[in-house]
Motif scaffolding. Sequence first.
Motif, PDB file in Angstrom:
ATOM      1  N   MET A  13       0.844  -1.218   0.000  1.00 27.90           N
ATOM      2  CA  MET A  13       0.000   0.000   0.000  1.00 27.90           C
ATOM      3  C   MET A  13       0.868   1.252   0.000  1.00 27.90           C
ATOM      4  N   GLY A  14       1.860   1.276  -0.893  1.00 26.42           N
ATOM      5  CA  GLY A  14       2.695   2.470  -1.051  1.00 26.42           C
ATOM      6  C   GLY A  14       2.040   3.416  -2.050  1.00 26.42           C
ATOM      7  N   ILE A  15       2.870   4.137  -2.784  1.00 30.77           N
ATOM      8  CA  ILE A  15       2.372   5.166  -3.706  1.00 30.77           C
ATOM      9  C   ILE A  15       1.332   4.610  -4.680  1.00 30.77           C
ATOM     10  N   LEU A  16       1.654   3.491  -5.295  1.00 30.28           N
ATOM     11  CA  LEU A  16       0.724   2.957  -6.287  1.00 30.28           C
ATOM     12  C   LEU A  16      -0.407   2.158  -5.669  1.00 30.28           C
ATOM     13  N   GLY A  17      -0.056   1.289  -4.695  1.00 27.43           N
ATOM     14  CA  GLY A  17      -1.087   0.458  -4.073  1.00 27.43           C
ATOM     15  C   GLY A  17      -2.176   1.311  -3.435  1.00 27.43           C
ATOM     16  N   PHE A  34      -3.278  -4.608   2.372  1.00 22.27           N
ATOM     17  CA  PHE A  34      -2.277  -5.096   3.324  1.00 22.27           C
ATOM     18  C   PHE A  34      -0.907  -4.551   2.942  1.00 22.27           C
ATOM     19  N   ASP A  35      -0.159  -4.093   3.942  1.00 27.83           N
ATOM     20  CA  ASP A  35       1.234  -3.700   3.731  1.00 27.83           C
ATOM     21  C   ASP A  35       2.022  -4.225   4.919  1.00 27.83           C
ATOM     22  N   GLN A  36       3.233  -4.644   4.674  1.00 30.82           N
ATOM     23  CA  GLN A  36       4.006  -5.192   5.807  1.00 30.82           C
ATOM     24  C   GLN A  36       4.462  -4.088   6.760  1.00 30.82           C
ATOM     25  N   GLU A  92      -1.075  -6.966  -6.699  1.00 26.70           N
ATOM     26  CA  GLU A  92       0.194  -6.836  -5.957  1.00 26.70           C
ATOM     27  C   GLU A  92       0.887  -5.553  -6.395  1.00 26.70           C
ATOM     28  N   ALA A  93       1.309  -4.746  -5.403  1.00 26.28           N
ATOM     29  CA  ALA A  93       2.023  -3.494  -5.699  1.00 26.28           C
ATOM     30  C   ALA A  93       3.179  -3.322  -4.719  1.00 26.28           C
ATOM     31  N   VAL A  94       3.972  -4.385  -4.539  1.00 25.90           N
ATOM     32  CA  VAL A  94       5.164  -4.295  -3.680  1.00 25.90           C
ATOM     33  C   VAL A  94       6.327  -3.807  -4.545  1.00 25.90           C
ATOM     34  N   PRO A  95       7.480  -3.463  -3.955  1.00 28.28           N
ATOM     35  CA  PRO A  95       8.572  -2.892  -4.760  1.00 28.28           C
ATOM     36  C   PRO A  95       9.006  -3.771  -5.942  1.00 28.28           C
ATOM     37  N   GLU A  96       9.637  -3.081  -6.900  1.00 23.13           N
ATOM     38  CA  GLU A  96      10.010  -3.689  -8.185  1.00 23.13           C
ATOM     39  C   GLU A  96      11.215  -4.619  -8.042  1.00 23.13           C
ATOM     40  N   ASN A  97      10.957  -5.831  -7.615  1.00 24.13           N
ATOM     41  CA  ASN A  97      12.031  -6.798  -7.411  1.00 24.13           C
ATOM     42  C   ASN A  97      11.448  -8.179  -7.702  1.00 24.13           C
ATOM     43  N   LEU A 100      11.165 -10.761  -4.813  1.00 25.24           N
ATOM     44  CA  LEU A 100      10.131 -10.360  -3.851  1.00 25.24           C
ATOM     45  C   LEU A 100       8.741 -10.624  -4.431  1.00 25.24           C
ATOM     46  N   LYS A 101       8.552 -10.265  -5.669  1.00 22.92           N
ATOM     47  CA  LYS A 101       7.228 -10.437  -6.272  1.00 22.92           C
ATOM     48  C   LYS A 101       6.860 -11.919  -6.369  1.00 22.92           C
ATOM     49  N   ARG A 102       7.843 -12.750  -6.702  1.00 23.73           N
ATOM     50  CA  ARG A 102       7.564 -14.200  -6.776  1.00 23.73           C
ATOM     51  C   ARG A 102       7.202 -14.743  -5.388  1.00 23.73           C
ATOM     52  N   THR A 120      -0.233  -8.292 -11.169  1.00 21.54           N
ATOM     53  CA  THR A 120       0.884  -7.477 -10.677  1.00 21.54           C
ATOM     54  C   THR A 120       0.823  -6.109 -11.339  1.00 21.54           C
ATOM     55  N   ASN A 121       1.172  -5.095 -10.530  1.00 19.11           N
ATOM     56  CA  ASN A 121       1.244  -3.735 -11.063  1.00 19.11           C
ATOM     57  C   ASN A 121       2.682  -3.396 -11.467  1.00 19.11           C
ATOM     58  N   SER A 122       3.521  -4.390 -11.612  1.00 13.28           N
ATOM     59  CA  SER A 122       4.931  -4.116 -11.948  1.00 13.28           C
ATOM     60  C   SER A 122       5.059  -3.169 -13.143  1.00 13.28           C
ATOM     61  N   SER A 123       6.083  -2.291 -13.067  1.00 14.60           N
ATOM     62  CA  SER A 123       6.339  -1.369 -14.186  1.00 14.60           C
ATOM     63  C   SER A 123       7.110  -2.045 -15.305  1.00 14.60           C
ATOM     64  N   SER A 124       7.784  -3.142 -14.979  1.00 13.60           N
ATOM     65  CA  SER A 124       8.641  -3.714 -16.024  1.00 13.60           C
ATOM     66  C   SER A 124       8.664  -5.237 -16.075  1.00 13.60           C
ATOM     67  N   HIS A 144      -1.032  -2.899 -15.326  1.00 10.26           N
ATOM     68  CA  HIS A 144      -0.061  -1.839 -15.032  1.00 10.26           C
ATOM     69  C   HIS A 144      -0.728  -0.464 -15.055  1.00 10.26           C
ATOM     70  N   PHE A 145      -0.828   0.122 -13.875  1.00 15.76           N
ATOM     71  CA  PHE A 145      -1.428   1.454 -13.727  1.00 15.76           C
ATOM     72  C   PHE A 145      -0.370   2.517 -13.992  1.00 15.76           C
ATOM     73  N   TYR A 146      -0.808   3.668 -14.449  1.00 23.03           N
ATOM     74  CA  TYR A 146       0.105   4.806 -14.641  1.00 23.03           C
ATOM     75  C   TYR A 146      -0.033   5.756 -13.457  1.00 23.03           C
ATOM     76  N   PHE A 147       1.009   6.516 -13.236  1.00 24.55           N
ATOM     77  CA  PHE A 147       1.049   7.437 -12.092  1.00 24.55           C
ATOM     78  C   PHE A 147       0.904   8.877 -12.576  1.00 24.55           C
ATOM     79  N   PRO A 148       0.097   9.725 -11.945  1.00 24.19           N
ATOM     80  CA  PRO A 148      -0.866   9.380 -10.908  1.00 24.19           C
ATOM     81  C   PRO A 148      -2.164   8.853 -11.539  1.00 24.19           C
TER      82      PRO A 148
HETATM   83  N1  LIG Z   1       5.697   4.785  -8.647  1.00 25.06           N
HETATM   84  C1  LIG Z   1       5.298   4.727  -9.908  1.00 25.06           C
HETATM   85  O1  LIG Z   1       5.248   5.732 -10.634  1.00 25.06           O
HETATM   86  C2  LIG Z   1       4.789   3.407 -10.477  1.00 25.06           C
HETATM   87  C3  LIG Z   1       3.982   3.416 -11.619  1.00 25.06           C
HETATM   88  C4  LIG Z   1       3.472   2.203 -12.098  1.00 25.06           C
HETATM   89  C5  LIG Z   1       3.810   1.019 -11.478  1.00 25.06           C
HETATM   90  N2  LIG Z   1       4.630   1.021 -10.381  1.00 25.06           N
HETATM   91  C6  LIG Z   1       4.960  -0.263  -9.773  1.00 25.06           C
HETATM   92  O2  LIG Z   1       4.186  -0.424  -8.582  1.00 25.06           O
HETATM   93  C7  LIG Z   1       4.915  -1.216  -7.640  1.00 25.06           C
HETATM   94  C8  LIG Z   1       4.997  -0.450  -6.345  1.00 25.06           C
HETATM   95  O3  LIG Z   1       5.646   0.783  -6.567  1.00 25.06           O
HETATM   96  P1  LIG Z   1       5.442   2.021  -5.585  1.00 25.06           P
HETATM   97  O4  LIG Z   1       6.007   3.198  -6.291  1.00 25.06           O
HETATM   98  O5  LIG Z   1       4.041   2.061  -5.067  1.00 25.06           O
HETATM   99  O6  LIG Z   1       6.441   1.590  -4.401  1.00 25.06           O
HETATM  100  P2  LIG Z   1       6.388   2.011  -2.841  1.00 25.06           P
HETATM  101  O7  LIG Z   1       7.749   1.737  -2.351  1.00 25.06           O
HETATM  102  O8  LIG Z   1       5.787   3.362  -2.683  1.00 25.06           O
HETATM  103  O9  LIG Z   1       5.362   0.947  -2.200  1.00 25.06           O
HETATM  104  C9  LIG Z   1       5.651  -0.407  -2.017  1.00 25.06           C
HETATM  105  C10 LIG Z   1       4.981  -0.858  -0.730  1.00 25.06           C
HETATM  106  O10 LIG Z   1       5.107  -2.271  -0.623  1.00 25.06           O
HETATM  107  C11 LIG Z   1       5.306  -2.580   0.746  1.00 25.06           C
HETATM  108  N3  LIG Z   1       5.879  -3.921   0.830  1.00 25.06           N
HETATM  109  C12 LIG Z   1       7.165  -4.304   0.664  1.00 25.06           C
HETATM  110  N4  LIG Z   1       7.265  -5.636   0.785  1.00 25.06           N
HETATM  111  C13 LIG Z   1       6.022  -6.101   1.069  1.00 25.06           C
HETATM  112  C14 LIG Z   1       5.492  -7.395   1.317  1.00 25.06           C
HETATM  113  N5  LIG Z   1       6.258  -8.480   1.293  1.00 25.06           N
HETATM  114  N6  LIG Z   1       4.154  -7.493   1.557  1.00 25.06           N
HETATM  115  C15 LIG Z   1       3.372  -6.392   1.596  1.00 25.06           C
HETATM  116  N7  LIG Z   1       3.828  -5.142   1.374  1.00 25.06           N
HETATM  117  C16 LIG Z   1       5.137  -5.007   1.103  1.00 25.06           C
HETATM  118  C17 LIG Z   1       6.204  -1.474   1.259  1.00 25.06           C
HETATM  119  O11 LIG Z   1       6.124  -1.358   2.660  1.00 25.06           O
HETATM  120  C18 LIG Z   1       5.635  -0.263   0.522  1.00 25.06           C
HETATM  121  O12 LIG Z   1       4.645   0.391   1.292  1.00 25.06           O
HETATM  122  C19 LIG Z   1       6.274  -1.499  -8.290  1.00 25.06           C
HETATM  123  O13 LIG Z   1       6.250  -2.754  -8.904  1.00 25.06           O
HETATM  124  C20 LIG Z   1       6.401  -0.409  -9.334  1.00 25.06           C
HETATM  125  O14 LIG Z   1       7.204  -0.808 -10.430  1.00 25.06           O
HETATM  126  C21 LIG Z   1       5.108   2.198  -9.852  1.00 25.06           C
END
Ligand SMILES: NC(=O)c1ccc[n+]([C@@H]2O[C@H](COP(=O)([O-])OP(=O)(O)OC[C@H]3O[C@@H](n4cnc5c(N)ncnc54)[C@H](O)[C@@H]3O)[C@@H](O)[C@H]2O)c1
Length: 307
Positions: A13-17, A34-36, A92-97, A100-102, A120-124, A144-148
């Motif tokens: 539940m970060g920026i995108l979630g 849910f966010d950890q 799923e919107a956890v960091p781009e790794n 981790l995503k798997r 997955t909302n992964s960017s890549s 894949h959502f676009y920001f904002p």
């Molecule tokens: N920021 C952008 O402009 C953008 C645009 C489109 C897609 N995305 C994609 O969205 C995804 C998230 O990006 P973001 O910018 O929101 O990142 P972010 O760092 O703002 O948010 C990620 C969140 O995931 C949480 N997290 C980490 N591990 C976790 C786990 N195991 N379980 C639950 N939560 C966990 C973190 O605490 C964090 O709040 C990435 O894959 C990114 O590529 C980002």
Amino acid sequence: MAEKIEKVAVVGMGILGAQIAVQAACYGYQVCGFDQVEGSFAKASQGLLQALAAGGGKGPVMGLAAWKEGLKKVKLTSSLEQAVADADLVIEAVPENLELKRKVFAQIDALAPAPAILATNSSSIPISKIEGATQRPQQCLNLHFYFPIMGMNLIDVMGGSQTSEQTMQAGIAWTRSIGCIPLLVKKEIFGFCFNRIWRAVKREVLHMWADGFVDLEDVDRAWMVFTGMPYGPFGLMDQVGLDVIYNVELSYFGDSQDPRDRPPEALQAMVERGHLGFKTGKGFYDYPNPAYKDPGFLPPAGPAASD
Ligand SMILES: NC(=O)c1ccc[n+]([C@@H]2O[C@H](COP(=O)([O-])OP(=O)(O)OC[C@H]3O[C@@H](n4cnc5c(N)ncnc54)[C@H](O)[C@@H]3O)[C@@H](O)[C@H]2O)c1
């Protein structure tokens, strides 16, 4: 597969979630997030609320009042199990790794109902690299959502190696149901649909600038006149962050290994100096008053314009 999508779970539940959750709640879905890290949603949504208010509170998808309503409707839980327990769609919107995503997809797969769709909302990262972590690859896809989201109502919809047609259609229909335009990617490609178009623009203008062919201000002027946008590609890259831009360019280079895709050294040097754009006060332009906002950046219309 789920007959009808009513309940949506968002994991990360970060920026995108946070935006995905609010957007879905605004459009009538029951959303559980849910966010950890506790407080992630509050932090991300507060920042977005300020950005939306600063932008005049309007967007093609959501205005300020709707956003505030949506915020109140999102349920939060500190348990992944609870978040996905009765979900029809999990995003799923956890960091781009990839690892981790798997890992997160395997956890979701073990806890979510069998008919649920997993996105997955992964960017890549294409879903084909993640789907194998689940027992339901036919129900996995990229959304894949676009920001904002409140300003860019586009979602790339892309399947993996086994995604069923039913899952793709459900993804497209759900995208439309939350006020967004589905961009169907018919065959897997790095960068999806619009990201790839934007990336082609970036690659070209970065090289034109770095190799000394043109001034970046002229590129932006041309773009502003051509598209009617209030900034050009360099102004936009400053807003995104030059570290992010550099890393994205590197990942395209990593994918293609084409030397023409390598980001210019001049961009790398800016990143190393900490000139990252808007967030550090200096990038291609100086902030908070970048030159492209000056009234004289584009020449005023001459007398012929009023004919
Ligand atoms: N920021 C952008 O402009 C953008 C645009 C489109 C897609 N995305 C994609 O969205 C995804 C998230 O990006 P973001 O910018 O929101 O990142 P972010 O760092 O703002 O948010 C990620 C969140 O995931 C949480 N997290 C980490 N591990 C976790 C786990 N195991 N379980 C639950 N939560 C966990 C973190 O605490 C964090 O709040 C990435 O894959 C990114 O590529 C980002």
